[in-house]
Design a protein around this motif. Structure first.
Motif, mmCIF file in Angstrom:
data_model
loop_
_atom_site.group_PDB
_atom_site.id
_atom_site.type_symbol
_atom_site.label_atom_id
_atom_site.label_comp_id
_atom_site.label_asym_id
_atom_site.label_seq_id
_atom_site.Cartn_x
_atom_site.Cartn_y
_atom_site.Cartn_z
ATOM 1 N N ASP A 394 4.159 16.658 -7.709
ATOM 2 C CA ASP A 394 5.273 16.065 -7.610
ATOM 3 C C ASP A 394 5.895 15.590 -9.309
ATOM 4 O OD1 ASP A 394 4.053 13.159 -9.145
ATOM 5 O OD2 ASP A 394 2.679 13.756 -7.477
ATOM 6 N N LEU A 395 6.781 14.898 -9.482
ATOM 7 C CA LEU A 395 7.599 15.012 -10.901
ATOM 8 C C LEU A 395 6.331 14.701 -12.023
ATOM 9 C CD1 LEU A 395 9.945 15.189 -12.780
ATOM 10 C CD2 LEU A 395 10.735 13.004 -12.097
ATOM 11 N N ARG A 396 6.240 13.347 -11.956
ATOM 12 C CA ARG A 396 5.183 12.874 -13.026
ATOM 13 C C ARG A 396 3.844 13.695 -12.792
ATOM 14 N NH1 ARG A 396 9.294 10.978 -15.879
ATOM 15 N NH2 ARG A 396 10.546 9.878 -14.278
ATOM 16 N N ASP A 418 9.399 24.174 -11.670
ATOM 17 C CA ASP A 418 10.787 23.882 -11.435
ATOM 18 C C ASP A 418 11.120 22.505 -11.306
ATOM 19 O OD1 ASP A 418 13.613 24.434 -11.255
ATOM 20 O OD2 ASP A 418 13.611 24.692 -9.181
ATOM 21 N N LEU A 419 10.136 22.142 -10.538
ATOM 22 C CA LEU A 419 10.112 20.598 -10.202
ATOM 23 C C LEU A 419 10.212 19.610 -11.145
ATOM 24 C CD1 LEU A 419 10.013 18.514 -7.578
ATOM 25 C CD2 LEU A 419 7.412 18.803 -7.680
ATOM 26 N N ILE A 420 9.840 20.076 -12.403
ATOM 27 C CA ILE A 420 9.753 19.121 -13.550
ATOM 28 C C ILE A 420 11.176 18.905 -14.162
ATOM 29 C CG2 ILE A 420 8.931 18.925 -15.849
ATOM 30 C CD1 ILE A 420 6.532 20.289 -14.785
ATOM 31 N N ASN A 421 12.053 19.901 -13.761
ATOM 32 C CA ASN A 421 13.558 19.945 -14.122
ATOM 33 C C ASN A 421 14.268 18.798 -13.573
ATOM 34 O OD1 ASN A 421 13.435 22.448 -16.147
ATOM 35 N ND2 ASN A 421 13.177 23.529 -14.001
ATOM 36 N N ARG A 422 13.609 18.131 -12.734
ATOM 37 C CA ARG A 422 14.380 17.243 -11.912
ATOM 38 C C ARG A 422 14.329 15.981 -12.736
ATOM 39 N NH1 ARG A 422 13.905 12.929 -8.194
ATOM 40 N NH2 ARG A 422 11.545 12.862 -7.972
#
Ligand SMILES: CC(=O)N[C@H]1[C@@H](OP(=O)(O)OP(=O)(O)OC[C@H]2O[C@@H](n3ccc(=O)[nH]c3=O)[C@H](O)[C@@H]2O)O[C@H](CO)[C@@H](O)[C@@H]1O
Ligand SMILES: C=C(OP(=O)(O)O)C(=O)O
Length: 447
Positions: A394-396, A418-422
């Motif tokens: 997940d993001l964090r 790529d999820l971190i780009n959210r």
């Protein structure tokens, strides 16, 4: 399966040193963009970060006939909602992507069009994340909701009416749902047990600039007097206190020093107190905050996440990585999401000692006690971390894995970046600026 350019090689063991900039908050900007739908004139939003949640909302606004274009300054968006129209349901579904923001289109679309379609929502997989409060409040305003296979269909045959609402829990999204609906509803809405996060206050500032009448009491009560018409706004988004805290935790865990330009004391007071208790140092300036590891041991602490003004849950995961380097037993009690500690199993695989418990450890009993959720952790430190193969959940959690990989000895392969780009603008570039040794396999392009 992750794409090859969705993997980052991180060579750990180098402290992060230098300066980065944070722009507007992920948890405000997309909502202020939704608010633009309520106006009868164009709105200007400044300090907008280039993150995926912003792109999703921009696309959804455009599908509904709002013109969105860059303004004169970097990070400025101009949104013109003069010709709002219905969008094709399949297009909305295809565009909504990984964000939770589409649920906040309900009130504005019901006011503008008399109907709305809400697709399945994205967002981080950190708990069940039901949307029952949202639909309960919309029904109280007079909307009808029909659940079909592809999503929820809402209608407001008559003008929505102000109402008296008490939230079962101070939910951020549900509070925003009420605000974005009540401002154009007929009469007064009184919301009690509201969330009062800084991003909500900033959304209220945006709405007030548009012509709304909203007052906030000190007891979590918000009163909104509906008006017939709203105009546009010109607003600079508050900075992202969640991103700022992530970089602070990265500085601490890697024994580095990072100046976060844009970070502000006011929205980060609770984080700063905790950071200091752990043994981190900081220096607050007019333009930003410098965070660093002052040398020596870090301290184990007891930490409980909570709604504002408590310790924000989105600060928890990055700080846990730093706690693996503290001496003694730290206790972490996650009271906002029932499943936000699963990311720790990969930290254990790297050498951390983190044990999860179903009980409410430390502070107070929460909604998740006695309900079979592993929502408390005991972190035993300090432990030396070793590089590993990591898959971002997940993001964090994803940013936490980057921190762990940077603090570890050896090389890690971090999958799913790529999820971190959210929620983190340009994070690869920022890592490189801070001296991190990171590379995309096969010399690929940063995504
Ligand atoms: C885009 C955005 O701003 N996301 C933030 C927002 O998420 P979001 O608005 O989704 O979070 P909420 O505050 O609504 O959720 C808090 C708790 O309430 C529960 N709940 C919520 C709504 C509902 O209808 N029913 C229900 O039971 C949730 O399952 C959760 O346990 O606030 C969270 C809490 O600060 C942050 O972690 C997220 O980063
Ligand atoms: C949980 C988060 O966001 P979202 O609500 O968008 O999933 C987050 O930002 O950590």
């Amino acid at each position: 399966m992750t794409r090859s350019n969705d993997v980052l090689l991180v060579h750990g063991g180098t402290p992060l040193e230098g300066e980065i900039n944070v722009r507007g908050a992920k948890n405000l900007v997309p909502k202020a963009m939704v608010a633009a739908l309520l106006g009868s004139a164009p709105s200007r939003l400044r300090n907008v970060p280039d993150i995926r949640d912003v792109r999703v909302v921009r696309g959804l606004l455009q599908l509904h006939g709002v013109t969105v274009r860059p303004g004169d300054e970097s990070g400025e968006l101009v949104m013109d909602p003069t010709h709002v129209e219905s969008a094709n349901v399949a297009d909305i579904d295809a565009h909504a992507g990984s964000s939770r923001i589409p649920i906040l289109f309900c009130g504005p679309l019901l006011h503008r069009l008399g109907h709305a379609f809400i697709p399945g929502l994205g967002g981080c997989d950190i708990g069940g994340r039901p949307i029952d409060f949202h639909f309960d409040v919309l029904r109280q305003f007079g909307a009808t909701i029909e659940k079909r296979a592809d999503g929820q269909y809402l209608e407001a045959p008559h003008r929505l009416r102000g109402t008296k609402i008490r939230l079962p829990y101070p939910s951020v999204g549900s509070t925003e749902q009420v605000l974005l609906t009540a401002v154009l509803a007929e009469g007064v809405t009184e919301l009690s047990n509201a969330a009062v996060e800084p991003e909500i206050e900033d959304l209220i500032c945006v709405l007030q600039k548009m012509g709304a009448i909203i007052s906030m009491d000190t007891d979590r009560t918000i009163r909104i007097t509906g008006v017939d018409k709203l105009g546009g706004y010109n607003h600079r988004a508050l900075p992202d206190r969640l991103e700022a805290a992530s970089w602070a935790s990265a500085a601490l865990a890697t024994e580095g020093s990072v100046y976060v330009r844009g970070a502000r004391q006011r929205e980060m007071m609770t984080f700063l107190n905790t950071f200091r208790k752990v043994g981190g140092a900081f220096d607050i300036g007019d333009e930003g905050i410098r965070f660093w590891h002052p040398g020596g041991k870090l301290n184990a602490i007891a930490l409980e996440t909570d709604v504002h003004p408590g310790f924000q849950t989105d600060w928890q995961q990055p700080l846990v990585v730093a706690l693996t380097q503290a001496s003694g037993l730290s206790i972490v009690h996650e009271t906002v999401y029932e499943s936000r500690l699963g990311f720790t199993s990969a930290l254990n695989q790297m050498g951390a000692h983190i044990q999860l418990y179903r009980e409410c450890l430390g502070g107070s009993a929460c909604r998740f006690g006695q309900r079979n959720f592993l929502h408390s952790a005991v972190v035993s430190g300090p432990t030396r971390l070793q590089g590993s193969d990591l898959v971002i959940p997940d993001l964090r959690g994803g940013f936490s894995y980057l921190i762990a990989a940077l603090a570890a000895q050896g090389t890690s392969r971090v999958h799913g970046i790529d999820l971190i780009n959210r929620g983190y603008e340009n994070f690869m570039h920022k890592l490189v600026e801070l001296g991190a040794k990171v590379e995309l396999p096969n010399g690929g392009e940063a995504i």
